[in-house]
Motif scaffolding. Structure first.
Motif, PDB file in Angstrom:
ATOM      1  N   GLN A  42       0.891  -1.251   0.069  1.00  0.00           N
ATOM      2  CA  GLN A  42      -0.042   0.014  -0.006  1.00  0.00           C
ATOM      3  C   GLN A  42       0.833   1.400  -0.149  1.00  0.00           C
ATOM      4  N   GLU A  43       1.982   1.214   0.890  1.00  0.00           N
ATOM      5  CA  GLU A  43       2.656   2.587   0.994  1.00  0.00           C
ATOM      6  C   GLU A  43       3.526   2.844  -0.354  1.00  0.00           C
ATOM      7  N   GLU A  44       4.029   1.881  -1.000  1.00  0.00           N
ATOM      8  CA  GLU A  44       4.698   2.139  -2.329  1.00  0.00           C
ATOM      9  C   GLU A  44       3.811   2.314  -3.318  1.00  0.00           C
ATOM     10  N   ILE A  45       2.614   1.708  -3.525  1.00  0.00           N
ATOM     11  CA  ILE A  45       1.513   2.169  -4.492  1.00  0.00           C
ATOM     12  C   ILE A  45       1.135   3.446  -4.364  1.00  0.00           C
ATOM     13  N   THR A  46       0.820   3.811  -2.984  1.00  0.00           N
ATOM     14  CA  THR A  46       0.266   5.214  -2.874  1.00  0.00           C
ATOM     15  C   THR A  46       1.265   6.394  -3.074  1.00  0.00           C
ATOM     16  N   ALA A  47       2.404   6.118  -2.826  1.00  0.00           N
ATOM     17  CA  ALA A  47       3.376   6.976  -2.901  1.00  0.00           C
ATOM     18  C   ALA A  47       3.638   7.405  -4.714  1.00  0.00           C
ATOM     19  N   LEU A  48       3.433   6.384  -5.666  1.00  0.00           N
ATOM     20  CA  LEU A  48       3.665   6.399  -6.798  1.00  0.00           C
ATOM     21  C   LEU A  48       2.320   7.234  -7.273  1.00  0.00           C
ATOM     22  N   THR A  49       0.986   6.949  -6.841  1.00  0.00           N
ATOM     23  CA  THR A  49      -0.175   7.603  -7.365  1.00  0.00           C
ATOM     24  C   THR A  49      -0.469   8.924  -6.647  1.00  0.00           C
ATOM     25  N   SER A  50       0.407   9.245  -5.510  1.00  0.00           N
ATOM     26  CA  SER A  50      -0.105  10.405  -4.856  1.00  0.00           C
ATOM     27  C   SER A  50      -0.498  11.604  -5.609  1.00  0.00           C
ATOM     28  N   LYS A  51      -1.398  12.412  -5.341  1.00  0.00           N
ATOM     29  CA  LYS A  51      -1.570  13.675  -5.914  1.00  0.00           C
ATOM     30  C   LYS A  51      -0.962  15.004  -5.111  1.00  0.00           C
ATOM     31  N   VAL A  52      -0.459  14.555  -3.890  1.00  0.00           N
ATOM     32  CA  VAL A  52       0.112  15.764  -3.248  1.00  0.00           C
ATOM     33  C   VAL A  52       1.351  16.334  -3.849  1.00  0.00           C
ATOM     34  N   PRO A  53       1.286  17.607  -4.291  1.00  0.00           N
ATOM     35  CA  PRO A  53       2.457  18.189  -4.601  1.00  0.00           C
ATOM     36  C   PRO A  53       3.706  18.363  -3.878  1.00  0.00           C
ATOM     37  N   GLU A  54       4.973  18.450  -4.505  1.00  0.00           N
ATOM     38  CA  GLU A  54       6.089  18.645  -3.744  1.00  0.00           C
ATOM     39  C   GLU A  54       6.234  20.031  -3.837  1.00  0.00           C
ATOM     40  N   VAL A  55       7.242  20.625  -2.976  1.00  0.00           N
ATOM     41  CA  VAL A  55       7.687  21.887  -2.635  1.00  0.00           C
ATOM     42  C   VAL A  55       9.161  22.142  -2.907  1.00  0.00           C
ATOM     43  N   VAL A  56       9.632  23.366  -3.158  1.00  0.00           N
ATOM     44  CA  VAL A  56      10.996  23.764  -3.438  1.00  0.00           C
ATOM     45  C   VAL A  56      11.315  24.022  -1.875  1.00  0.00           C
ATOM     46  N   PRO A  57      12.426  23.155  -1.522  1.00  0.00           N
ATOM     47  CA  PRO A  57      12.861  23.516  -0.309  1.00  0.00           C
ATOM     48  C   PRO A  57      13.650  24.804  -0.099  1.00  0.00           C
ATOM     49  N   GLN A  58      13.457  25.471   1.194  1.00  0.00           N
ATOM     50  CA  GLN A  58      14.048  26.574   1.205  1.00  0.00           C
ATOM     51  C   GLN A  58      14.846  26.906   2.785  1.00  0.00           C
ATOM     52  N   THR A  59      15.575  27.828   2.803  1.00  0.00           N
ATOM     53  CA  THR A  59      16.571  28.020   4.147  1.00  0.00           C
ATOM     54  C   THR A  59      15.915  28.602   5.284  1.00  0.00           C
ATOM     55  N   ASN A  60      15.092  29.450   4.919  1.00  0.00           N
ATOM     56  CA  ASN A  60      14.177  29.959   6.021  1.00  0.00           C
ATOM     57  C   ASN A  60      13.542  29.273   6.952  1.00  0.00           C
ATOM     58  N   VAL A 292       9.138  10.689  16.804  1.00  0.00           N
ATOM     59  CA  VAL A 292      10.347  10.881  15.767  1.00  0.00           C
ATOM     60  C   VAL A 292      10.605   9.611  15.049  1.00  0.00           C
ATOM     61  N   SER A 293      10.204   9.662  13.539  1.00  0.00           N
ATOM     62  CA  SER A 293      10.666   8.371  12.684  1.00  0.00           C
ATOM     63  C   SER A 293      12.370   8.335  12.452  1.00  0.00           C
ATOM     64  N   ASN A 294      12.628   7.330  12.800  1.00  0.00           N
ATOM     65  CA  ASN A 294      14.100   6.955  12.450  1.00  0.00           C
ATOM     66  C   ASN A 294      14.353   6.157  11.272  1.00  0.00           C
ATOM     67  N   SER A 295      13.380   5.485  10.498  1.00  0.00           N
ATOM     68  CA  SER A 295      13.670   5.020   9.357  1.00  0.00           C
ATOM     69  C   SER A 295      12.665   4.867   8.627  1.00  0.00           C
ATOM     70  N   ASP A 296      12.781   4.962   7.094  1.00  0.00           N
ATOM     71  CA  ASP A 296      11.793   4.766   6.130  1.00  0.00           C
ATOM     72  C   ASP A 296      10.998   3.499   6.039  1.00  0.00           C
ATOM     73  N   GLY A 297       9.811   3.393   5.955  1.00  0.00           N
ATOM     74  CA  GLY A 297       9.011   2.288   5.775  1.00  0.00           C
ATOM     75  C   GLY A 297       8.918   1.307   6.900  1.00  0.00           C
ATOM     76  N   ILE A 298       9.510   1.399   7.858  1.00  0.00           N
ATOM     77  CA  ILE A 298       8.993   0.817   9.241  1.00  0.00           C
ATOM     78  C   ILE A 298       8.703   1.786  10.470  1.00  0.00           C
ATOM     79  N   TYR A 299       8.130   1.324  11.430  1.00  0.00           N
ATOM     80  CA  TYR A 299       7.495   2.073  12.742  1.00  0.00           C
ATOM     81  C   TYR A 299       8.183   1.726  13.936  1.00  0.00           C
ATOM     82  N   GLY A 347      12.148  -5.566   4.964  1.00  0.00           N
ATOM     83  CA  GLY A 347      12.215  -4.763   3.757  1.00  0.00           C
ATOM     84  C   GLY A 347      11.335  -5.233   2.668  1.00  0.00           C
ATOM     85  N   LEU A 348      11.912  -4.960   1.539  1.00  0.00           N
ATOM     86  CA  LEU A 348      11.128  -5.311   0.007  1.00  0.00           C
ATOM     87  C   LEU A 348      10.938  -6.864   0.203  1.00  0.00           C
TER      88      LEU A 348
END
Length: 394
Positions: A42-60, A292-299, A347-348
């Motif tokens: 589910q997480e992998e497929i949702t990440a590929l089909t997500s409609k949430v836009p990305e943003v350009v990182p800023q320093t402020n 605080v999440s310390n790893s991707d894909g696991i909880y 993992g995978l």
């Protein structure tokens, strides 16, 4: 002959138990297995089909949690905010709304630096919500569906154990025949179905019991506590937000609220963290809860940290939900439960294994039903026809 009778009777009882438990729970096991199979990625497929836009990182500095809360609250003024997720990088801030009754679960995504509302998402719609609802409640009302799933899962656990007992042959020669398919062109479908049920059931059972056991831990609170205490755990198996050691929150117009400094404080203290989920205090007496999440894909290795509202001093937790590195073996095992259940712990490859085992488990009620149907229902048909012929002739 007399010596074998007790053993034969025992196997007969086990076979009868296996049959009727299978007929009673077969449809539930099929649905739970298929939906579990679909949920794994589910997480992998949702990440590929997500409609949430990305943003350009800023320093402020990013907008602070209370600003994010106030902006998002304008979208759903009467709804309760569960928490705010700071993902960093190109990810927008996600403000999560959740209410249990009536169920409401939506997210508002904000630009981390301007506060602009970028997207809203309803988590109670879509394919994977449908899958999860089937997996947990069979698409029935929660109270009813969750109970049926819980007890059917327990029964399926018993069936796997009884299935292994029935499979286990008395001699090595028969054992070899039951470990792989040896079909000839003349092999009938009944024999093939029998082999599919026995051989797939045997190989899948040893891994499936792990996934089923972890499902029981999540389903039955008492079961989880007994398991945790049985492996040496001594802490409380509950989630609780501790109170502020400094007392009630004391806001002063002469100073900034400490929560304004929370995100810079967290990023400096945990530079390698993947994301931070901020949970606003229930009231002026309780601390701020941060996951605080310390790893991707696991909880399981996430840190559950709590901070005093007045000075951001860290507040210790007496439950299993605390700092991962400080947890004992029993706490770590219990916290790994969900990641083991979905295979993410490995993992995978682990998720792929979970997918395959769930798929194989879904076949067992089907092949088992066909076995019963072929032996009982179809076998009676010739007898009925014979009786009808005799009745007509008389």
């Amino acid at each position: 002959m007399e010596k074998n009778k007790p053993g034969k009777k025992f196997r007969k009882y086990i076979r009868t138990l296996h049959l009727y438990l299978g007929l009673a729970t077969g449809l539930v096991v099929f649905i739970v297995s298929i939906t579990g199979c679909l949920w794994v990625f589910q997480e992998e497929i949702t990440a590929l089909t997500s409609k949430v836009p990305e943003v350009v990182p800023q320093t402020n500095p990013e907008i602070y949690p209370l600003e994010a809360k106030n902006i998002a609250q304008s979208v759903f003024p009467e709804k309760y905010i569960h928490g705010t997720l700071y993902g960093g990088g190109k990810k927008p801030i996600e403000v999560i709304f959740y209410e249990e009754e009536p169920e409401f679960y939506q997210s508002v995504f904000l630009h981390p630096w301007t506060g602009e509302i970028l997207h809203t998402e309803d988590h109670l719609t879509g394919f994977f919500h449908f899958v999860l609802d089937g997996h947990m409640h069979l698409w029935l009302p929660k109270e009813l569906g969750s109970e049926i799933v819980a007890w059917s899962t327990f029964i399926f656990f018993l069936m796997l154990v009884s299935g292994i007992i029935l499979w286990w042959p008395k001699n090595k020669k028969v054992r070899k025949q039951r470990t792989w398919f040896k079909w000839k062109p003349s092999t009938k479908w009944k024999r093939k179905n029998y082999d599919l049920h026995q051989i797939i059931g045997f190989y899948a059972s040893f891994i499936a019991v792990i996934f089923i056991f972890t499902g029981l831990v999540m389903t039955f609170e008492t079961f989880a506590k007994v398991f945790y205490n049985g492996i040496g755990g001594e802490k409380e198996v509950v989630f609780a937000v501790p109170e502020n050691p400094s007392g009630s929150f004391k806001n002063s117009p002469k100073k900034n609220e400490p929560i304004r400094e929370l995100m810079p404080f967290l990023k400096e203290k945990f530079p390698d963290a993947k994301d931070f989920e901020i949970h606003y205090p229930h009231d002026e007496n309780h601390s701020i809860y941060v996951e605080v999440s310390n790893s991707d894909g696991i909880y399981y290795d996430s840190d559950y940290r709590f901070y005093d509202q007045n000075d951001l001093s860290e507040v210790p937790s007496k439950t299993i939900y605390a700092v991962y590195e400080e947890a004992g073996v029993a706490e770590k095992i219990l916290r790994m439960n969900y990641d083991i259940h979905v295979g993410a712990i490995a993992g995978l490859p682990g998720k792929t294994l979970a997918f395959l085992i769930s798929l194989l488990c879904s076949s067992l009620p089907v092949t088992g039903f066909l076995l019963w149907y072929g032996r009982k229902v179809k076998a009676k048909a010739p007898q009925r026809q014979e009786k009808q012929v005799l009745a007509t002739s008389n």
